[in-house]
Design a protein around this motif. Structure first.
Motif, PDB file in Angstrom:
ATOM      1  N   ASP A  86       0.869  -1.167   0.000  1.00  0.00           N
ATOM      2  CA  ASP A  86       0.000   0.000   0.000  1.00  0.00           C
ATOM      3  C   ASP A  86       0.909   1.220   0.000  1.00  0.00           C
ATOM      4  N   ALA A  87       0.508   2.246  -0.723  1.00  0.00           N
ATOM      5  CA  ALA A  87       1.218   3.523  -0.687  1.00  0.00           C
ATOM      6  C   ALA A  87       0.503   4.411   0.317  1.00  0.00           C
ATOM      7  N   GLN A  88       1.225   4.855   1.334  1.00  0.00           N
ATOM      8  CA  GLN A  88       0.665   5.721   2.376  1.00  0.00           C
ATOM      9  C   GLN A  88       1.171   7.136   2.127  1.00  0.00           C
ATOM     10  N   LEU A  89       0.259   8.038   1.799  1.00  0.00           N
ATOM     11  CA  LEU A  89       0.600   9.422   1.496  1.00  0.00           C
ATOM     12  C   LEU A  89       0.394  10.277   2.737  1.00  0.00           C
ATOM     13  N   GLU A  90       1.398  11.049   3.094  1.00  0.00           N
ATOM     14  CA  GLU A  90       1.347  11.888   4.292  1.00  0.00           C
ATOM     15  C   GLU A  90       1.937  13.262   3.994  1.00  0.00           C
ATOM     16  N   GLY A  91       1.582  14.218   4.827  1.00  0.00           N
ATOM     17  CA  GLY A  91       2.233  15.535   4.805  1.00  0.00           C
ATOM     18  C   GLY A  91       2.153  16.249   3.471  1.00  0.00           C
ATOM     19  N   ALA A 115       3.270   4.815  -7.415  1.00  0.00           N
ATOM     20  CA  ALA A 115       2.634   3.665  -6.746  1.00  0.00           C
ATOM     21  C   ALA A 115       2.307   2.565  -7.757  1.00  0.00           C
ATOM     22  N   LYS A 116       1.899   2.952  -8.943  1.00  0.00           N
ATOM     23  CA  LYS A 116       1.604   1.958  -9.981  1.00  0.00           C
ATOM     24  C   LYS A 116       2.869   1.220 -10.410  1.00  0.00           C
ATOM     25  N   THR A 117       4.002   1.921 -10.487  1.00  0.00           N
ATOM     26  CA  THR A 117       5.247   1.260 -10.888  1.00  0.00           C
ATOM     27  C   THR A 117       5.687   0.228  -9.847  1.00  0.00           C
ATOM     28  N   ARG A 118       5.253   0.398  -8.594  1.00  0.00           N
ATOM     29  CA  ARG A 118       5.572  -0.568  -7.531  1.00  0.00           C
ATOM     30  C   ARG A 118       4.468  -1.599  -7.354  1.00  0.00           C
ATOM     31  N   ASN A 119       3.470  -1.550  -8.234  1.00  0.00           N
ATOM     32  CA  ASN A 119       2.364  -2.524  -8.212  1.00  0.00           C
ATOM     33  C   ASN A 119       1.594  -2.485  -6.894  1.00  0.00           C
ATOM     34  N   CYS A 120       1.388  -1.279  -6.364  1.00  0.00           N
ATOM     35  CA  CYS A 120       0.616  -1.126  -5.125  1.00  0.00           C
ATOM     36  C   CYS A 120      -0.847  -1.459  -5.375  1.00  0.00           C
ATOM     37  N   ARG A 121      -1.509  -1.922  -4.332  1.00  0.00           N
ATOM     38  CA  ARG A 121      -2.932  -2.219  -4.471  1.00  0.00           C
ATOM     39  C   ARG A 121      -3.792  -0.993  -4.232  1.00  0.00           C
ATOM     40  N   ARG A 122      -3.256   0.019  -3.503  1.00  0.00           N
ATOM     41  CA  ARG A 122      -4.003   1.247  -3.271  1.00  0.00           C
ATOM     42  C   ARG A 122      -3.081   2.336  -2.730  1.00  0.00           C
ATOM     43  N   ILE A 123      -3.593   3.549  -2.796  1.00  0.00           N
ATOM     44  CA  ILE A 123      -2.959   4.700  -2.151  1.00  0.00           C
ATOM     45  C   ILE A 123      -3.921   5.138  -1.065  1.00  0.00           C
TER      46      ILE A 123
END
Length: 159
Positions: A86-91, A115-123
């Motif tokens: 999961d990509a966790q966006l902060e700050g 995030a897509k290049t790392r094949n994340c399931r969500r942001i």
């Protein structure tokens, strides 16, 4: 949208500008604290730790050589996601004079692409409940308020 905006990894020389952006973006539109001209050591120490973490990216948006935005992106390995990140966006902060000019959209577009290049399931992200304009901004970009977040405050920078 500004074609001149450059989104790049933060450098040590950006630290004061980043902390100033974060400090100026309090939930009620007021600065969080009065910043001294010499930042406490905890900021430099935190910055060093962030740079050493291969799953954390502290980024700035730069316009004509000036830092006008910042965000931090952390990648979390999730057992519930069978190891998918999961990509966790902060700050996420944009300088008040630069808001409404597409900076935030460009920063979020960078996050989505990365995030897509790392094949994340969500942001995922958290935003203060008082920040109605921020909620509207994220919703326009496709984010959905699907979960209720909670926090337990433990300690703050004391230097």
């Amino acid at each position: 949208m500004h074609a001149d905006v450059v989104i790049r990894p933060a450098l040590y020389e950006d630290l004061f500008a980043i902390v100033t952006l974060i400090n100026d973006g309090g939930p009620d539109g007021k600065p969080r604290e009065n910043l001294p001209s010499n930042l406490p050591d905890c900021y430099r120490e935190s910055f060093t730790r962030i740079l050493q973490d291969e799953n954390t990216f502290l980024m700035v948006a730069e316009l004509h050589g000036r830092v006008v935005g910042t965000f931090q992106l952390n990648y979390l390995i999730c057992l519930a996601g069978k190891g998918q990140e999961d990509a966790q966006l902060e700050g996420v902060h944009v300088q008040s004079q630069s808001r409404g000019q597409g900076m935030g959209m460009q920063m979020i577009a960078w996050v989505i692409k990365h995030a897509k290049t790392r094949n994340c399931r969500r942001i995922q992200l958290t935003t203060d409940k008082k920040r109605k304009r921020a909620h509207q901004f994220y919703e326009r970009l496709g984010f959905v308020a699907s979960h209720e977040g909670m926090k337990l405050l433990l300690d703050i920078c004391q230097n």
